[in-house]
Write a protein that holds these residues in place. Structure first.
Motif, PDB file in Angstrom:
ATOM      1  N   ASP A   3       0.820  -1.211   0.000  1.00  0.00           N
ATOM      2  CA  ASP A   3       0.000   0.000   0.000  1.00  0.00           C
ATOM      3  C   ASP A   3       0.855   1.264   0.000  1.00  0.00           C
ATOM      4  OD1 ASP A   3      -2.003  -1.883   0.208  1.00  0.00           O
ATOM      5  OD2 ASP A   3      -2.894  -1.044   2.011  1.00  0.00           O
ATOM      6  N   ASP A   4       1.880   1.295   0.834  1.00  0.00           N
ATOM      7  CA  ASP A   4       2.743   2.483   0.900  1.00  0.00           C
ATOM      8  C   ASP A   4       3.444   2.746  -0.425  1.00  0.00           C
ATOM      9  OD1 ASP A   4       2.023   2.951   3.530  1.00  0.00           O
ATOM     10  OD2 ASP A   4       3.813   2.009   4.358  1.00  0.00           O
ATOM     11  N   ASP A   5       3.840   1.686  -1.116  1.00  0.00           N
ATOM     12  CA  ASP A   5       4.483   1.837  -2.423  1.00  0.00           C
ATOM     13  C   ASP A   5       3.497   2.400  -3.443  1.00  0.00           C
ATOM     14  OD1 ASP A   5       6.851   0.715  -1.415  1.00  0.00           O
ATOM     15  OD2 ASP A   5       6.216  -1.314  -1.970  1.00  0.00           O
ATOM     16  N   ILE A   6       2.266   1.910  -3.394  1.00  0.00           N
ATOM     17  CA  ILE A   6       1.240   2.380  -4.323  1.00  0.00           C
ATOM     18  C   ILE A   6       0.941   3.858  -4.052  1.00  0.00           C
ATOM     19  CG2 ILE A   6      -1.152   2.104  -5.091  1.00  0.00           C
ATOM     20  CD1 ILE A   6      -0.833  -0.908  -4.272  1.00  0.00           C
ATOM     21  N   LEU A   7       0.797   4.203  -2.784  1.00  0.00           N
ATOM     22  CA  LEU A   7       0.543   5.606  -2.437  1.00  0.00           C
ATOM     23  C   LEU A   7       1.701   6.508  -2.853  1.00  0.00           C
ATOM     24  CD1 LEU A   7      -1.190   5.230   1.023  1.00  0.00           C
ATOM     25  CD2 LEU A   7      -2.172   6.263  -1.038  1.00  0.00           C
ATOM     26  N   ALA A   8       2.917   6.049  -2.674  1.00  0.00           N
ATOM     27  CA  ALA A   8       4.081   6.835  -3.110  1.00  0.00           C
ATOM     28  C   ALA A   8       4.045   7.040  -4.626  1.00  0.00           C
ATOM     29  CB  ALA A   8       5.374   6.150  -2.687  1.00  0.00           C
ATOM     30  N   HIS A   9       3.674   6.000  -5.351  1.00  0.00           N
ATOM     31  CA  HIS A   9       3.569   6.084  -6.808  1.00  0.00           C
ATOM     32  C   HIS A   9       2.474   7.085  -7.201  1.00  0.00           C
ATOM     33  CE1 HIS A   9       3.861   4.859 -10.957  1.00  0.00           C
ATOM     34  NE2 HIS A   9       2.606   4.465 -10.969  1.00  0.00           N
ATOM     35  N   ILE A  10       1.350   7.043  -6.493  1.00  0.00           N
ATOM     36  CA  ILE A  10       0.259   7.980  -6.759  1.00  0.00           C
ATOM     37  C   ILE A  10       0.744   9.412  -6.533  1.00  0.00           C
ATOM     38  CG2 ILE A  10      -1.946   8.827  -5.823  1.00  0.00           C
ATOM     39  CD1 ILE A  10      -2.691   5.802  -5.433  1.00  0.00           C
ATOM     40  N   ALA A  48      -3.627   2.773 -10.425  1.00  0.00           N
ATOM     41  CA  ALA A  48      -3.035   2.700  -9.086  1.00  0.00           C
ATOM     42  C   ALA A  48      -4.100   2.783  -7.996  1.00  0.00           C
ATOM     43  CB  ALA A  48      -2.009   3.820  -8.910  1.00  0.00           C
ATOM     44  N   TRP A  49      -5.055   3.702  -8.145  1.00  0.00           N
ATOM     45  CA  TRP A  49      -6.129   3.806  -7.155  1.00  0.00           C
ATOM     46  C   TRP A  49      -6.945   2.518  -7.111  1.00  0.00           C
ATOM     47  CZ3 TRP A  49      -6.046   6.761  -3.254  1.00  0.00           C
ATOM     48  CH2 TRP A  49      -5.565   8.061  -3.310  1.00  0.00           C
ATOM     49  N   ASP A  50      -7.212   1.931  -8.273  1.00  0.00           N
ATOM     50  CA  ASP A  50      -7.963   0.673  -8.313  1.00  0.00           C
ATOM     51  C   ASP A  50      -7.211  -0.429  -7.577  1.00  0.00           C
ATOM     52  OD1 ASP A  50     -10.103  -1.172  -9.411  1.00  0.00           O
ATOM     53  OD2 ASP A  50      -8.306  -2.053 -10.312  1.00  0.00           O
ATOM     54  N   LEU A  51      -5.917  -0.521  -7.800  1.00  0.00           N
ATOM     55  CA  LEU A  51      -5.119  -1.542  -7.128  1.00  0.00           C
ATOM     56  C   LEU A  51      -5.149  -1.328  -5.614  1.00  0.00           C
ATOM     57  CD1 LEU A  51      -3.234  -3.967  -7.180  1.00  0.00           C
ATOM     58  CD2 LEU A  51      -1.339  -2.381  -7.624  1.00  0.00           C
ATOM     59  N   LEU A  52      -5.030  -0.086  -5.185  1.00  0.00           N
ATOM     60  CA  LEU A  52      -5.079   0.201  -3.756  1.00  0.00           C
ATOM     61  C   LEU A  52      -6.440  -0.180  -3.170  1.00  0.00           C
ATOM     62  CD1 LEU A  52      -3.476   1.373  -1.389  1.00  0.00           C
ATOM     63  CD2 LEU A  52      -4.428   3.617  -1.990  1.00  0.00           C
ATOM     64  N   ARG A  53      -7.531   0.123  -3.888  1.00  0.00           N
ATOM     65  CA  ARG A  53      -8.868  -0.257  -3.414  1.00  0.00           C
ATOM     66  C   ARG A  53      -9.018  -1.773  -3.341  1.00  0.00           C
ATOM     67  NH1 ARG A  53     -10.331   3.479  -7.303  1.00  0.00           N
ATOM     68  NH2 ARG A  53     -10.706   5.526  -6.455  1.00  0.00           N
ATOM     69  N   GLN A  54      -8.497  -2.464  -4.343  1.00  0.00           N
ATOM     70  CA  GLN A  54      -8.551  -3.927  -4.327  1.00  0.00           C
ATOM     71  C   GLN A  54      -7.850  -4.477  -3.084  1.00  0.00           C
ATOM     72  OE1 GLN A  54      -7.545  -6.350  -7.806  1.00  0.00           O
ATOM     73  NE2 GLN A  54      -7.301  -4.412  -8.904  1.00  0.00           N
ATOM     74  N   ARG A  55      -6.662  -3.973  -2.817  1.00  0.00           N
ATOM     75  CA  ARG A  55      -5.884  -4.460  -1.672  1.00  0.00           C
ATOM     76  C   ARG A  55      -6.627  -4.198  -0.361  1.00  0.00           C
ATOM     77  NH1 ARG A  55      -0.811  -5.852  -1.868  1.00  0.00           N
ATOM     78  NH2 ARG A  55      -0.366  -4.926   0.169  1.00  0.00           N
ATOM     79  N   ARG A  56      -7.194  -3.008  -0.227  1.00  0.00           N
ATOM     80  CA  ARG A  56      -7.921  -2.672   0.996  1.00  0.00           C
ATOM     81  C   ARG A  56      -9.162  -3.545   1.161  1.00  0.00           C
ATOM     82  NH1 ARG A  56      -7.254   3.943   0.741  1.00  0.00           N
ATOM     83  NH2 ARG A  56      -5.120   3.969   1.560  1.00  0.00           N
TER      84      ARG A  56
END
Length: 81
Positions: A3-10, A48-56
């Motif tokens: 999640d932190d990596d995805i947020l950093a990418h966002i 990226a947002w979709d991937l983060l939502r999927q993970r959550r």
């Protein structure tokens, strides 16, 4: 990605988008160049947002968040926020 990596990418994508808008305002790039790159950035952000939502969601329902995978851009492109 975690999640932190995805947020950093966002955050990187958003910073690049802001930078492009500043460069356009200063005249260092054309609106055509800016529009093309903005489209790519928006698609990457959607993904990226979709991937983060999927993970959550997987985490919330007791599933493994690492089993989430990026979906194709044409699938996530026009999701409502």
């Amino acid at each position: 990605m975690k999640d932190d990596d995805i947020l950093a990418h966002i955050h990187e994508l958003i910073a690049e988008e802001h930078g492009l808008r500043q460069r356009l305002a200063s005249g260092s790039i054309s609106s055509h160049e800016e529009n093309n790159r903005i489209k790519q950035l928006e698609e990457a952000l959607d993904q990226a947002w979709d991937l983060l939502r999927q993970r959550r969601a997987r985490r919330e329902f007791g599933e493994d968040p690492d089993s989430a995978a990026p979906r194709p851009i044409d699938e996530v492109e026009d999701y409502r926020q």
